[in-house]
Write an enzyme that holds these catalytic residues in place. Structure first.
Site, short mmCIF file in Angstrom:
data_model
loop_
_atom_site.label_atom_id
_atom_site.label_comp_id
_atom_site.label_asym_id
_atom_site.label_seq_id
_atom_site.Cartn_x
_atom_site.Cartn_y
_atom_site.Cartn_z
N CYS C 100 82.92 76.94 -51.05
CA CYS C 100 83.58 76.23 -52.14
C CYS C 100 82.77 76.35 -53.44
CB CYS C 100 83.82 74.78 -51.72
SG CYS C 100 85.05 73.92 -52.72
N HIS C 228 86.35 74.85 -46.22
CA HIS C 228 85.12 74.23 -45.72
C HIS C 228 84.99 74.29 -44.21
CE1 HIS C 228 83.70 72.00 -49.38
NE2 HIS C 228 84.95 72.17 -49.75
N GLU C 230 82.39 73.71 -42.49
CA GLU C 230 81.50 72.64 -42.00
C GLU C 230 82.26 71.34 -41.77
OE1 GLU C 230 81.91 73.45 -44.98
OE2 GLU C 230 81.39 71.90 -46.43
#
Lengths: 802, 155, 263
Positions: C100, C228, C230
């Site tokens: 990002c 994302h 994660e």
């Protein structure tokens, strides 16, 4: 008098002059309060400095002292012609706080004491929650006002105990109607849509930059909020149990960290004591810088874990005067104002002291850690400056370049405010049944779509998707839910599973809320009961234990000097006490914002009273949480709870334009039973989907479950349990009775589910089908409805697409 | 010396901000505006030399893929040239400018050590057959500037 | 910090406004790495420190508030203060990931798509919708001969879901640069409809050219993406609780790939 301070003549003033002085200097102190100040300085045989007077004004302000809720109130209740008088000497202590004290829950760590309420999470950690309002600034400058609102409540969490790590934000807004004609907006006011967009952007930009997910909220539109928008911002954080309390020792140093100090926020928008010209600074509205606050957050948690300070609090209303004043209350403090880092030259000592410049935290640092803590902040470009020291003489002493500009007793400052005495009155209003509503299938289908499209029911995804609700990766029950990634329905509550912060935990935190000013237009007691239950219902729907929730109260009301308005406030606090005791769940924190009114053309309008109840709870097993979208074709749909003839204040009543009817009541015993059993059912893995009925009634809730799950429903409306046989079908479908849950249960589990609910009122009313339709029939009313879920979803999504 | 760097989107690239601004104008009921172009503007007040200002504009303030810049230079605000049919919005003196602090730091990171003061503003240029000062005032007050903390200039 | 031997060492660079570093650290640690989150000031003070790590990660967030443009100021700072060593790291074929805001930084610094050039040739611009978009999307993993050349995205299914949250995620480049990226199989992820077909807004959340959601360099060690991973380490993080197995989500595989590459 010197160049630094002005001495203000007060000890020889008469009453009229005292009132005039308060007005001119924008002190907002009543005559009684001014006389108290006069008495104090008469005793000292001198007049106060401007710094001293401002300090008293700030410390004694409504915002800081909650004078109304803690003052004397003589309350008269008129029911069926009979008068009943109750005298309160501290409304808050005798209602909300009393309930919490009586319940004395062992899992409450810190309540109504610190900057936020804190409860147990697990053996090592607690969770803290605080909700604040920032109404007036948001009306003046929607973007800046709301941004600093969220910035402020985040700092409350940073300032609870020795500092909590923020995990989630909530936001609840009340705005005027977005389609108000421009010509109807009073001169000097922003259009409600502009306010709404500005507020949404302000909270978004600040929250997103802080890296805190905004996960729960609500928006309520009503013309009553056109001139007085309400902006509630909440933050929840996690804190190690051994860091939950502060202590200030004499000799500790006063450290101010974060943003610099300017004229931000002084006296609100009016700035009468300084001459304005082209060159002078005009910033009276606070402007926020979230990156500064994020830097403070990053570094102070490091300092916390290294035990470099003993206490911390945030600079909020009243600026340094409140923050340092609070920390030094028991010891005394001396501050050298010239040491405070400034944004620009030319601030007078009193301005430095009461400025509401943002992003500042104040710490009590043991002298032996002085160098280490400065180094820690400096490493990440965070400004930190020592400005004073805590003493042991219980006095507030302020200096500027070695000249004493203030010297007062802490006791006078904190406990000297005289309690106001006010009168309150409430008279019971009689309600009558609305004229029976009978419509055919075609009109009913259109009514369903109109209710789904109503501004207070429709999708808020235009707002929700602008807020990063996934940052930190811990949002497991999200604000919008659905099977496939495109379709979604409104979530009841959100669940944060703190897996990145607490390793190997199965526990999670649920956040929910309840607000409905519409009911308050009839009776604020019933409104309060309803919104408390709404917050609880929402939490229970996702899997929370109704017996382990904690509540926050946030009152936004009109002018408490008016007896009817104060009376409605008293009603609400009584309901808070009753509900808290009945459900055995404590209030752990609260705030109030009063005087939300505006004057135009000689008339004054107060807002519809708005009580926001926020709920927080700890869920033992995050795997036992449930979303609201339908899951499986063939499973059964149950409506648990009874539907009463309660349409006053409903969305349907607004659309069909009738004012009669009964506002939803609350059967507390039934409510408790139902919520307990639903919770058991979820724990036993019997529940596939769960959604509560609120605005828009049963039909709205079941439609939402359908389009969110991309599945249809086939419902026999005659099976819905009702308490009044005269109810027509539309009245049943749109009634907003409390204590009702729609539950999806698989065929295999239906017997077990029904067994759990055997002492409750419930009914199996239909099943989930694969065809994408809401099918609803009633042979009693000769009504058959068949509407494609896509059309229902479209109606729900279209309204708020700005 | 005062330098003003205005950033515009290159032709051929869409600017979604302009589209939504035009929409807002229509919703307000104002006609006669065919399009509106938005430019972020950076004002650098310094004795710095021209070449360095170009470097700042080129390497820092402009995205070389989608944007281009123009620099105007003047000593006092009377000398400043303003485009026709435009609205400029700047923060009032004393209001915190959070972006400017970041720009000052970034200029240092470029290796430029001159003392600079930076202010950030917004410029809007309008095109259309029916543009009047009255309409521009309405637009400015309606949603471009909050006169509590910002001031605007119309031409 | 006590480093366990034989575990790869990851450095997560952070600065004012970095947000997603905690969960990124968790992601790498679960996959078996040692992780340090280090402030850029520390890296500038000791310029060679960055070279001692095996994996470099630039996380998501709002570095410097997104002032001027997302990632611009951090890109500027990294390039001017640490450029030499970052280029060294990149050309040494050690894994680098920018998520990002991190992707924006890599592109604006010029580390993607061509680290050799180290000049900005593409950008991430404002979303077509002119607003911040926080939603889950579907990503098509681009494969040549059955797999991608990007070490981070190896062995992923044809379509995976991931969440996005950004205001400036529109991938933009001129025709020549785009052609090169496509021809060199540097596109790793493209936004797609759930069935693999051309996505319409909101499944195409920002209007990226060629629906590009993530790219790598020619050698496949530097990976930048807007979504994302994660935030999808566990099955529980998915809106419908779907994962790659009983416990984990597809995001975990992405980090696991880099760790396994080093072993």
């Amino acid at each position: 008098m010197t160049q630094n301070v002005k001495i203000i003549e007060i000890i020889n003033l008469d009453d009229k002059q005292l009132v005039e002085l308060s007005k001119t200097n924008v002190l907002s102190l009543s005559l009684v309060e001014m006389k108290e100040v006069q008495k104090y300085f008469k005793n000292l045989k001198r007049n106060p400095t401007d710094v001293e007077l401002e300090t008293v004004a700030q410390t004694w302000s409504e915002h800081c002292k909650h004078k109304t809720l803690t003052g004397n109130i003589e309350y008269t209740e008129i029911k069926q012609g009979k008068k009943n008088i109750t005298k309160y000497s501290n409304l808050l202590k005798e209602t909300i706080f009393k309930a919490t004290k009586e319940l004395d829950k062992p899992w409450c760590i810190s309540v109504f004491k610190d900057n936020a309420g804190v409860i147990d999470f697990d053996d090592k950690n607690g969770v803290a929650f605080k909700v604040e309002t920032h109404n007036h600034p948001s009306a003046l400058e929607p973007y800046g006002g709301s941004a600093t609102g969220i910035g402020g409540v985040i700092r409350d969490i940073l300032g609870v105990g020795l500092g909590a790590k923020p995990l989630a934000n909530t936001d609840v807004f009340c705005f005027g109607l977005p389609d108000t004609k421009y010509s109807d907006v009073p001169e000097g006011m922003h259009h409600p849509k502009r306010i709404a967009k500005g507020v949404v952007s302000g909270v978004r930009d600040y929250g997103n930059r802080m890296g805190i997910p905004t996960v729960n909220g609500a928006v309520f539109f009503d013309e009553g909020y056109m001139a007085n928008p309400l902006v509630y911002c909440g933050t929840m954080g996690i804190i190690p149990k051994d860091k939950c309390f502060k202590k200030v020792n004499s000799g500790d140093l006063v450290l101010v960290v974060g943003g610099r100090t300017g004229r931000d926020g002084i006296h609100g928008a009016t700035f009468s004591s300084v001459e304005l010209d082209k060159e002078s600074d005009v910033s009276a509205v606070q402007i926020g810088n979230p990156i500064v606050e994020k830097k403070v957050l990053d570094t102070m948690l490091k300092a916390r874990d290294l035990n470099l300070y003993r206490a911390v609090t945030d600079c909020g209303a009243g600026g340094l005067s409140s923050a340092v004043g609070e920390l030094g209350e028991k010891t005394g403090v001396v501050v050298e104002l010239e040491k405070v880092p400034l944004k620009y030259e030319g601030l007078k000592p009193w301005e430095i002291w009461i400025s509401e410049a943002q992003e500042r935290m104040v710490f009590a640092v043991p002298p032996e850690h002085k160098n280490e803590i400065l180094k820690l902040f400096e490493k990440e470009n965070v400004e930190a400056t020592f400005i004073g020291q805590f003493t042991d003489d219980k006095k507030l002493v302020l200096k500027y370049n070695n000249e004493i500009v203030a010297d007062m007793d802490m006791e006078f400052l904190h406990d000297g405010v005289p309690k106001p005495t006010r009168t309150a009155v409430w008279e019971e209003k009689k309600s009558v049944r609305q004229k029976k509503i009978d419509v055919d299938s075609g009109v009913l289908t259109q009514d369903i779509k109109n209710v789904l499209a109503d501004i207070n029911v429709c999708s808020r995804d235009w707002i929700i998707r602008q807020y990063d609700h996934e940052v930190q990766g811990q949002t497991v029950i999200k604000p919008l839910q659905g099977n496939s990634i495109v379709n979604s329905g409104p979530s009841d509550a959100s669940v944060i599973w703190p897996c990145a912060v607490v390793k190997n935990t199965d526990k999670a935190i649920v956040l929910s809320n309840g607000i409905n000013p519409e009911y308050g237009k009839t009776d604020t007691y019933k409104m309060t009961a309803s919104v408390i239950e709404e917050a609880m219902r929402n939490a229970v729907c996702v899997g929370a234990d109704p017996e382990k929730l904690s509540l926050l109260d946030n009152f936004c009301w009109g002018n408490p000097n008016k007896p009817e308005i104060l009376g409605s406030l008293v009603r609400a606090t009584q309901a808070c006490y009753d509900m808290s005791k009945e459900y055995s769940i404590p209030f752990i924190s609260g705030k109030d914002s009063l005087y939300n009114e505006y004057s135009i053309g000689g008339k004054t309008f107060s807002i519809p009273p708005a009580l926001l109840v926020s709920a927080m709870g700890v869920i033992e097993d995050v795997n036992k949480t449930v979303t609201m979208n339908l899951k499986k074709e063939g499973s059964f749909i149950y409506l648990v709870g009874v539907t009463n003839n309660e349409l006053a204040g409903s969305v349907y009543a607004k659309i069909k334009n009738f004012a009669e009817g009964f506002v939803p009541d609350l059967n507390k015993k039934e409510s408790k039973k139902i919520m307990k059993q639903i919770h058991k059912a979820i724990l036993d893995n019997l529940v596939l989907a769960c959604h509560d009925c609120s605005e828009g009634g049963f039909i709205t809730a079941v439609s939402e479950m359908a389009f969110a799950g991309e599945l249809g429903v086939d419902i026999d409306a005659d099976l819905i349990k009702i308490s009044d046989d005269t109810m027509s079908l539309p009245e049943i479908l749109f009634s907003e009775s409390n204590s009702r849950f729609i539950v999806e249960v698989s065929r295999e589990n239906s017997n077990k589910f029904e067994d759990l609910l055997k002492d409750c009122c419930y009914s199996k009313i239909g099943k989930v089908i694969s065809e994408p339709y809401v099918l609803l029939s009633s042979s009693k009313s000769k009504i058959k409805i068949k509407e494609n879920i896509k059309n229902l979803q479209e109606a729900w999504q279209k309204t708020l697409q700005w | 010396m005062i330098y003003e760097i205005a950033i515009r989107t290159k032709k051929g690239f869409s600017n979604s901000h302009n589209v939504s601004l035009l929409n807002d104008i229509k919703i307000m009921g104002i006609d006669g505006v065919e399009n509106v172009e938005y430019f972020p503007v950076y004002r650098i007040i310094s004795d710095i030399d021209d070449k360095k200002v170009s470097v700042i504009a080129n390497e820092l303030l402009t995205d070389r893929i989608t944007e281009e810049f123009s620099i105007s230079k003047y000593k006092t605000s009377e000398e400043k040239e303003t485009e026709k049919n435009s609205i400029e919005v700047w923060l009032k003196h004393g209001v915190t400018d959070t972006v400017s602090e970041s720009v000052v730091k970034a200029i240092k990171d470029l290796g430029i050590t001159d003392n600079v003061i930076v202010k950030t503003g917004h410029k809007y240029c309008f095109n259309g057959s029916g543009i009047t000062v009255e309409k521009l005032n309405k637009i400015a007050k309606g949603f471009l500037a909050n006169t509590l903390i910002q001031e605007y200039k119309i031409r | 910090m006590v480093k366990t031997m034989n575990k790869p060492n990851v450095i997560i660079v952070r600065t004012a406004g970095t947000n997603c570093d905690y969960e990124l650290q968790t992601a790498f640690e679960i996959c078996g790495a040692n992780v340090d989150r280090i402030h850029i000031n520390e890296l500038i003070e000791n310029k060679d420190k960055i070279l001692s790590y095996d994996i470099l990660a630039i996380p998501g967030g709002f570095s410097y508030g997104d002032d001027i443009a997302s990632g611009k100021i951090l890109a500027n700072e990294l390039k001017n203060k640490l450029g030499e060593n970052i280029k060294k790291f990149a050309l040494s074929k050690k894994p680098i990931i920018g998520i990002c805001n991190g992707f924006q930084v890599l592109v604006k610094m010029g580390l993607l798509p061509e680290p050799n050039k180290f000049e900005q040739t593409a950008t991430l611009s404002y979303n077509d919708s002119n607003k911040f978009e926080c939603r889950w999307v579907y990503l098509k993993t681009e494969k040549t001969d059955g797999n991608t050349k990007c070490i981070w995205a190896k062995n992923l299914p044809d379509i995976i879901p991931l969440p996005v949250a950004h205001g400036e995620g529109k991938f933009v480049a001129d025709d020549t640069v785009l052609k090169n990226i496509e021809e060199n199989n540097q596109v790793v992820f493209r936004y797609t409809a759930y069935d693999g077909r051309y996505p319409k807004y909101p499944l195409a959340p920002n209007g990226s050219f060629n629906q590009i959601a993530g790219i790598c360099n020619k050698d496949g060690n530097i990976f930048g993406l807007m979504p994302h991973p994660e935030r999808y380490i566990y099955k529980l993080q998915h809106p419908a609780r779907q994962g790659c197995d009983d416990k984990y989500g597809w995001g975990k595989k992405i980090f696991q790939n880099a760790i396994d590459f080093l072993k």
